[in-house]
Structure formats: structure tokens, C-alpha cells
Design an enzyme around this catalytic site. Structure first.
Site, PDB file in Angstrom:
ATOM      1  N   SER A   1       1.033  -1.576  -0.208  1.00 14.15           N
ATOM      2  CA  SER A   1      -0.185  -0.170  -0.139  1.00 14.15           C
ATOM      3  C   SER A   1       1.086   1.405  -0.120  1.00 14.15           C
ATOM      4  O   SER A   1       1.849   1.025   0.190  1.00 14.15           O
ATOM      5  CB  SER A   1      -0.895   0.083   0.842  1.00 14.15           C
ATOM      6  OG  SER A   1      -1.417   1.325   1.832  1.00 14.15           O
TER       7      SER A   1
ATOM      8  N   TYR B   1      -1.963  -0.716  10.526  1.00 17.27           N
ATOM      9  CA  TYR B   1      -2.413  -0.797   9.338  1.00 17.27           C
ATOM     10  C   TYR B   1      -0.783  -0.750   8.769  1.00 17.27           C
ATOM     11  O   TYR B   1       0.466  -0.873   7.564  1.00 17.27           O
ATOM     12  CB  TYR B   1      -2.997   0.227   8.383  1.00 17.27           C
ATOM     13  CG  TYR B   1      -3.052  -1.113   7.295  1.00 17.27           C
ATOM     14  CD1 TYR B   1      -3.687  -2.035   6.900  1.00 17.27           C
ATOM     15  CD2 TYR B   1      -3.103   0.044   6.094  1.00 17.27           C
ATOM     16  CE1 TYR B   1      -4.101  -2.143   5.409  1.00 17.27           C
ATOM     17  CE2 TYR B   1      -2.874  -0.055   4.630  1.00 17.27           C
ATOM     18  CZ  TYR B   1      -3.364  -1.319   4.429  1.00 17.27           C
ATOM     19  OH  TYR B   1      -3.890  -1.476   2.930  1.00 17.27           O
TER      20      TYR B   1
ATOM     21  N   LYS C   1       1.920  -2.974   6.593  1.00  8.74           N
ATOM     22  CA  LYS C   1       2.718  -1.962   5.182  1.00  8.74           C
ATOM     23  C   LYS C   1       3.721  -2.218   4.532  1.00  8.74           C
ATOM     24  O   LYS C   1       4.904  -2.482   3.714  1.00  8.74           O
ATOM     25  CB  LYS C   1       1.620  -1.182   4.541  1.00  8.74           C
ATOM     26  CG  LYS C   1       0.028  -2.259   4.351  1.00  8.74           C
ATOM     27  CD  LYS C   1       0.162  -2.823   3.507  1.00  8.74           C
ATOM     28  CE  LYS C   1      -1.400  -3.802   3.787  1.00  8.74           C
ATOM     29  NZ  LYS C   1      -1.410  -4.800   2.493  1.00  8.74           N
TER      30      LYS C   1
END
Length: 196
Positions: A68, A81, A85
Site C-alpha cells: 500500500s 496498518y 505495510k
């Protein structure tokens, strides 16, 4: 191991797994943090360990990692998150270097780092600067990148300039750009999230 037993060896391995909670750091429950890392990065290790030996034996294959843009920059309410990532991007970069150092030049690697995609993974994503991407656009860019052995795919490409600037501009300027960008999304755990 069950997947390998069922389907055998693979030529292209796509590490594409993700979970997002989208809550303030201190509101994250321990099991949510663990789930984020189990799915978003540890799964890459386990599945790659399963299929890489056969690729190495043949010196042929492709390991594609879906990360991402959050693997290159942090965003509010996405601490777990983003950290996972960043791990996925580091996994890709380190795996690429290790395969090269082992002389396994027949095994290629690609990493995909898009901004928001309109898939329902997060609800109502929006920004003032970056577009919300269509799944078709991202899928085509990813397949094209794999076929041309592109190492890093950042979508949209214009985000690369922001990543370069974020390494040189003062934090106060980056903060103003982030406020101007007005990144918003919601998840089932948090609604009307505003990123500052």
C-alpha cells in the site's frame, strides 16, 4: 502447506492479504494489532516459505507483494496498518536483494503500492489530491508490472513526487499538506474518520 499439497508448485506467487481496523492507536485492542500483523505481513512469510524452495530449485518464478502507499508513509488512525505495510515493503525489498545475492536471478519480484482503491475494503474513501482508484486500473497496472518485471508499482504514479518531497520538506509543511489533502475513510470499527 495444505495449499501446496492441493495445487503443487506455482510460477507466480501473489501475496495479497489485508485487514484494517482504522481506529486511534490507544483504542486498538491487542488482538486487533496481532490480527493486523498476522494477516498483513506474517502471512507473506509463511506462504513464501512454502513455495519459494521449488522456485529456487528451478531458478524461476515471480513473487508479487501487494502492499500500500501506507507502506511508504504514515496516516492517522492507521498506525498498525501502516506499520504492517511498511513491513510488506521491507519484505519485498529484502527478498529482492537476498535472491540476487544468492544468484537466483530467474526469480523476479514486484511490489504494488496503491492509494485508496474502491473495493469496499474501507468505506467512503476520499482525498482532495489523490484519486480513489478503480480495481480494474490497479489490476491492469499490477499485471503489466509483473509481466515487465517492474520492482515497485506506486499508483497513481504522481504520488512518487509526494514521497520524494516528504523526505526533504520540514514536518510542519508535510502536516499542512496532509491537512489540505483531507484524507477520509470509515471502517466498521470507526466512521467519518478524518486524517490530519
Amino acid at each position: 502447506m495444505k495449499v501446496k499439497t492441493t495445487i503443487g508448485d506455482v510460477d507466480i506467487l501473489i501475496n495479497n492479504a489485508g485487514v484494517v481496523f482504522g481506529v486511534e492507536f490507544l483504542d486498538l485492542q491487542d488482538h486487533q494489532i496481532e490480527k493486523t500483523f498476522e494477516v498483513n505481513i506474517l502471512a507473506h512469510f509463511w506462504i513464501t516459505k512454502c513455495f519459494l524452495p521449488a522456485m529456487m530449485k528451478k531458478n524461476r518464478g515471480h513473487i508479487a507483494t501487494v502492499a500500500s502507499i501506507c507502506g511508504h508513509l504514515g496516516l492517522t488512525y492507521l498506525v498498525d496498518y501502516c506499520a504492517s505495510k511498511f513491513g510488506a515493503v521491507g519484505f519485498h525489498e529484502s527478498m529482492t536483494l537476498e535472491l540476487a545475492s544468492l544468484g537466483k536471478d530467474g526469480i523476479k519480484t514486484t511490489c504494488l503500492c496503491p492509494v485508496f482503491i474502491n473495493t469496499g475494503f474501507v468505506h467512503n474513501p476520499s482525498t482532495r489530491i489523490w484519486p480513489v482508484l478503480t480495481p480494474e486500473y490497479v489490476a491492469k497496472a499490477f499485471v503489466d508490472g509483473i509481466l515487465t518485471n517492474k520492482k515497485m508499482i506506486i499508483l497513481p504514479p504522481s504520488v512518487k513526487m509526494y514521497l520524494i518531497m516528504s523526505n526533504f520538506l520540514p514536518q510542519r509543511v508535510i502536516s499542512k499538506i496532509n491537512r489540505m489533502q483531507d484524507v477520509q475513510f470509515s471502517t466498521k470499527f470507526r466512521s467519518a474518520t478524518k486524517m490530519d
